[in-house]
Design a protein around this motif. Structure first.
Motif, mmCIF file in Angstrom:
data_model
loop_
_atom_site.group_PDB
_atom_site.id
_atom_site.type_symbol
_atom_site.label_atom_id
_atom_site.label_comp_id
_atom_site.label_asym_id
_atom_site.label_seq_id
_atom_site.Cartn_x
_atom_site.Cartn_y
_atom_site.Cartn_z
ATOM 1 N N UNK A 1 -5.392 69.551 -67.193
ATOM 2 C CA UNK A 1 -6.326 68.534 -67.868
ATOM 3 C C UNK A 1 -7.766 69.186 -68.150
ATOM 4 N N UNK A 2 -8.074 69.942 -67.267
ATOM 5 C CA UNK A 2 -9.416 70.483 -67.453
ATOM 6 C C UNK A 2 -9.344 71.474 -68.847
ATOM 7 N N UNK A 3 -8.343 72.163 -68.972
ATOM 8 C CA UNK A 3 -7.898 73.180 -70.152
ATOM 9 C C UNK A 3 -8.141 72.190 -71.403
ATOM 10 N N UNK A 4 -7.249 70.933 -71.446
ATOM 11 C CA UNK A 4 -7.290 70.146 -72.546
ATOM 12 C C UNK A 4 -8.519 69.620 -72.908
ATOM 13 N N UNK A 5 -9.339 69.208 -71.736
ATOM 14 C CA UNK A 5 -10.846 68.814 -72.116
ATOM 15 C C UNK A 5 -11.516 69.956 -72.906
ATOM 16 N N UNK A 6 -11.403 71.063 -72.279
ATOM 17 C CA UNK A 6 -12.140 72.050 -73.068
ATOM 18 C C UNK A 6 -11.731 72.250 -74.672
ATOM 19 N N UNK A 7 -10.483 72.272 -74.802
ATOM 20 C CA UNK A 7 -9.998 72.326 -76.123
ATOM 21 C C UNK A 7 -10.480 71.206 -77.070
ATOM 22 N N UNK A 8 -10.564 70.178 -76.609
ATOM 23 C CA UNK A 8 -11.170 68.932 -77.095
ATOM 24 C C UNK A 8 -12.723 69.068 -77.471
ATOM 25 N N UNK A 9 -13.131 69.533 -76.450
ATOM 26 C CA UNK A 9 -14.578 69.587 -76.675
ATOM 27 C C UNK A 9 -15.277 70.801 -77.248
ATOM 28 N N UNK A 10 -14.264 71.874 -77.337
ATOM 29 C CA UNK A 10 -14.590 73.210 -78.275
ATOM 30 C C UNK A 10 -15.830 73.768 -77.642
ATOM 31 N N UNK A 11 -16.293 73.803 -76.454
ATOM 32 C CA UNK A 11 -17.549 74.571 -75.792
ATOM 33 C C UNK A 11 -17.183 75.246 -74.508
ATOM 34 N N UNK A 12 -18.435 75.107 -73.874
ATOM 35 C CA UNK A 12 -18.233 75.808 -72.348
ATOM 36 C C UNK A 12 -18.219 74.726 -71.514
ATOM 37 N N UNK A 13 -17.453 74.777 -70.429
ATOM 38 C CA UNK A 13 -17.136 73.836 -69.243
ATOM 39 C C UNK A 13 -17.492 74.632 -67.927
ATOM 40 N N UNK A 14 -18.373 73.729 -67.330
ATOM 41 C CA UNK A 14 -18.437 74.026 -65.863
ATOM 42 C C UNK A 14 -18.230 72.965 -65.061
ATOM 43 N N UNK A 15 -17.517 73.045 -63.864
ATOM 44 C CA UNK A 15 -17.085 71.826 -63.208
ATOM 45 C C UNK A 15 -16.787 72.571 -61.638
ATOM 46 N N UNK A 16 -16.676 71.580 -60.810
ATOM 47 C CA UNK A 16 -16.123 72.065 -59.329
ATOM 48 C C UNK A 16 -14.801 71.563 -59.269
ATOM 49 N N UNK A 17 -14.318 72.597 -58.647
ATOM 50 C CA UNK A 17 -12.683 72.226 -58.059
ATOM 51 C C UNK A 17 -11.982 72.912 -57.085
ATOM 52 N N UNK A 18 -10.988 72.036 -56.387
ATOM 53 C CA UNK A 18 -10.476 72.478 -55.246
ATOM 54 C C UNK A 18 -9.332 73.553 -55.419
ATOM 55 N N UNK A 19 -9.101 74.347 -54.505
ATOM 56 C CA UNK A 19 -7.999 75.362 -54.703
ATOM 57 C C UNK A 19 -7.296 75.798 -53.358
ATOM 58 N N UNK A 20 -6.226 75.787 -53.233
ATOM 59 C CA UNK A 20 -5.489 76.364 -52.338
ATOM 60 C C UNK A 20 -5.333 77.857 -52.340
ATOM 61 N N UNK A 21 -5.904 78.366 -51.215
ATOM 62 C CA UNK A 21 -6.050 79.960 -51.412
ATOM 63 C C UNK A 21 -4.747 80.606 -51.026
ATOM 64 N N UNK A 22 -4.650 81.798 -50.895
ATOM 65 C CA UNK A 22 -3.398 82.369 -50.348
ATOM 66 C C UNK A 22 -3.385 82.337 -48.856
ATOM 67 N N UNK A 23 -4.621 82.239 -48.217
ATOM 68 C CA UNK A 23 -4.432 82.284 -46.779
ATOM 69 C C UNK A 23 -4.226 80.618 -46.452
ATOM 70 N N UNK A 24 -3.811 79.777 -47.189
ATOM 71 C CA UNK A 24 -3.430 78.521 -47.015
ATOM 72 C C UNK A 24 -4.737 77.320 -46.922
ATOM 73 N N UNK A 25 -5.730 77.699 -46.934
ATOM 74 C CA UNK A 25 -7.148 77.096 -46.686
ATOM 75 C C UNK A 25 -7.383 76.592 -48.023
ATOM 76 N N UNK A 26 -7.799 75.391 -48.106
ATOM 77 C CA UNK A 26 -8.487 74.607 -49.528
ATOM 78 C C UNK A 26 -9.974 75.025 -49.477
ATOM 79 N N UNK A 27 -10.192 75.621 -50.450
ATOM 80 C CA UNK A 27 -11.736 75.862 -50.873
ATOM 81 C C UNK A 27 -12.139 75.470 -52.106
#
Length: 668
Positions: free
Chosen positions: A244-270
């Motif tokens: 969804x963030x990629x779609x917003x970037x394509x619509x705004x056609x600019x630069x995008x900066x945001x915070x987001x969670x990600x499950x890392x390879x060690x299983x922790x959410x960072x």
């Protein structure tokens, strides 16, 4: 088979777009940090700057190691506006080898000086591409070798050119593969996670840091897949979020900066801060998404402490009584305290806080740039119009570095308006005192000259009478004594009159008098001094008034005194032509005038002649005589009568002196 021509052309245009996007990304991140909570993330700017520096280094290296000779240049135009030459602004290693020249010997030099391109077809193609702003393909023969040439004009005066021999395809393909391998090595050296994917969401490129963060494995585990296809590592809700963030970037056609969670390879959410920018092709169409990531878990823990520290700093910053402004090199306000906002309330935007500092306050960009480049503090006095009032500030411009390491200028100002006014008054008084001293010196010199001459004549004639010589000339001796005694009395009268004016002893004596009588007496005086001067001038006077209108209520003595001084000046400074005396009614006022065809007065000296001890030319005192008091006394007397003394004059043509007084008809 690789289509080298198209790939290289597209590659170089993509390089240009990436460079622009990277610069834009850096500027946005800079503003974002300044005006948001991310100003409390001390390491974010370091890591992102490292990534951007690596990217710019990658792009510059790729151009330098491009497989075929290439260079960029700027056109030089003749006086008639036509291109006549060009300057080398950038060249790659292949072009240096082709020309057998070193980088320092070609950059900034004109082709007409170096003559590296033998055939005129090169130059004609460059000029044509710059004119139509469209790519041009050429075949150019240099000696025994034929080259395929591609020319792209970025602007009407900037172009990019690349060429290859017809038999260079195999070599170019090999070098292109070497370049791609080299590119991957540089990308892997970037310390923070980085990725590039196409518009369909497939990962085309990433570095080792990103692969280890997501899968714990290598790049091959991610390349060619989408986030949803990496479900073993990226949960569906996270994959949907990033899509969804990629779609917003394509619509705004600019630069995008945001915070987001990600499950890392060690299983922790960072938590990561993600920065994305669109990559576009030569037509401006988006072809992919470039992203960088920074883990901010540790930063989040310290955010509250930093926020509290910032709050304390802002409280102190805003409590200072001096207006403080921090501005960038372009004069844009980065931050300012409450006193500055109060001072520049019309220029300050309460929503963004970003406004242009008044030009008078910052002086100019050259001064700001000088402070930043030299690192030296400058102090200057600045006049400023605020709320319709001129105020003076003593501004100290001090170079600083913001949280990103960018050079800025802090301006602290003290209001010195009252001090400036006090200094101005002191200076005025000093100048006035010096002028008064000089004028009195000139006056005393004139008085000494004016009194010595008649005194010497009187003394000489008295001695002649006492000696008994030439008794037949006794009458002429007495006449000379009488005449020069009158001159001495006139000087004494002027000094006494000036003393009365300065001490406020002048008192008007209004009485019924006749304009006709005043003109008649003044004209008689004119005839006497004209005859005494021995000149041959035409004397004129206005027609008499109706006897009823002629009777007025005014000070006859002072009117006559002013007229006599004006007439004396007219006779003194007129050698030929005429002198006219008269009066007229004008807008409920009675205007007396004296017109002459004398030497005239320069426009810049007209105001001087009404000052005490002054003449239009101080040297005139010796040529024409006079003590510099006549017009000053006349001006003061006219003011006391409620009127105004004016003069219209043209050099070498003559002058018209006039003064007006209120017209008070007798009996009214």
């Amino acid at each position: 088979m690789l289509n080298l021509d198209d790939d290289i052309q597209d590659y170089n245009e993509v390089v240009e777009k990436l460079q622009k996007e990277n610069r834009a990304l850096k500027a946005v991140l800079n503003r974002y940090q300044i005006f948001s909570d991310y100003s409390s993330l001390p390491n974010l700017d370091v890591d992102l700057k490292s990534q951007l520096d690596y990217t710019e280094q990658l792009l510059e290296t790729c151009f330098s190691e491009l497989l075929i000779p290439a260079f960029a240049g700027a056109l030089v135009f003749s006086e008639d506006g036509l291109p006549c030459d060009f300057v080398y602004t950038n060249v790659n290693n292949e072009f240096l080898r082709f020309c057998d020249i070193e980088m320092k010997d070609i950059l900034g030099k004109k082709e007409s000086e170096l003559k590296k391109l033998k055939s005129p077809i090169w130059i004609d193609g460059i000029f044509k591409a710059a004119k139509i702003l469209e790519p041009i393909s050429l075949k150019v023969r240099e000696g025994e070798e034929v080259f395929d040439v591609k020319i792209n004009a970025l602007k009407h005066d900037i172009f990019y050119l690349q060429f290859k021999p017809n038999n260079s395809n195999a070599l170019s393909e090999r070098k292109l593969k070497e370049n791609l391998t080299f590119t991957q090595k540089i990308v892997n050296a970037i310390p923070i996670p980085m990725f590039y994917k196409n518009l369909d969401g497939y990962y085309v490129l990433c570095n080792d840091s990103y692969a280890k963060t997501i899968t714990g494995g290598g790049i091959e585990d991610i390349s060619g897949k989408t986030a949803k296809e990496l479900s073993d590592y990226i949960p569906k809700e996270y994959a949907d979020f990033y899509q969804n963030k990629d779609l917003e970037l394509l619509k705004e056609k600019g630069i995008q900066v945001y915070e987001g969670p990600l499950k890392c390879a060690d299983g922790k959410i960072r938590v990561f801060i993600v920065s994305k920018t669109l990559v576009k092709d030569t037509t401006g169409k988006a072809v992919g998404i470039l992203g960088v990531m920074q883990n901010i878990d540790e930063m989040i823990k310290t955010r509250r402490e930093l926020a509290e520290s910032e709050s304390r700093y802002k409280t102190l910053f805003n409590s200072l009584l001096e207006p403080i402004i921090v501005a960038d090199i372009d004069g844009n306000i980065i931050m300012c305290n409450s006193k500055a906002i109060e001072l520049f309330e019309e220029e300050y935007d309460p929503k963004t806080g970003i406004k242009q500092v008044p030009a008078e306050f910052l002086a100019d960009k050259n001064l700001i740039r000088s402070v930043i480049e030299t690192g030296e503090t400058m102090t200057r006095r600045v006049p400023l119009i605020l709320q319709g009032e001129q105020r003076w500030f003593l501004s100290r411009l001090q170079p600083l570095s913001d949280s990103f390491g960018e050079k800025v200028v802090q301006i602290i100002s003290d209001d010195i308006t009252e001090l400036k006014r006090y200094q101005g008054e002191i200076l005025k008084q000093k100048v006035h005192a010096e002028d008064s001293s000089n004028l009195k010196t000139i006056f005393l010199a004139n008085i000494a000259h004016e009194t010595r001459t008649p005194a010497n004549i009187i003394s000489g004639h008295v001695q002649m009478i006492q000696s008994g010589l030439h008794p037949e000339k006794l009458d002429s001796y007495l006449a000379a004594i009488y005449k020069n005694t009158g001159k001495l009395l006139d000087i004494i009268d002027d000094i006494v009159e000036l003393s009365k004016i300065e001490s406020g002893q002048i008192k008007l004596r209004h009485e019924i008098c006749s304009i006709n009588s005043i003109i008649e007496d003044a004209y008689a005086y004119l005839c006497d001094i004209h005859e005494e001067a021995g000149k041959k001038l035409e004397l004129k006077r206005c027609e008499q008034f109706n006897e009823y209108e002629s009777l007025i209520y005014a000070d006859n003595q002072y009117i006559s005194q002013v007229l006599k001084k004006l007439l004396t000046n007219a006779v003194t400074f007129t050698q030929k032509g005429y002198i006219e005396l008269g009066a007229r009614f004008e807008d409920q006022k009675l205007v007396f005038y004296v017109e002459d065809t004398g030497i005239g007065i320069p426009k810049e000296k007209i105001n001087i002649i009404f000052e005490r001890f002054r003449q239009a030319d101080e040297g005139m005192a010796r040529q024409y005589g006079g003590n510099g008091l006549g017009l000053a006394i006349a001006n003061e007397l006219v003011k006391r009568m409620g009127g105004e003394l004016n003069v219209e004059s043209t050099v070498a043509k003559g002058s018209v002196f006039s003064f007006s007084i209120p017209y008070k008809k007798a009996g009214m």
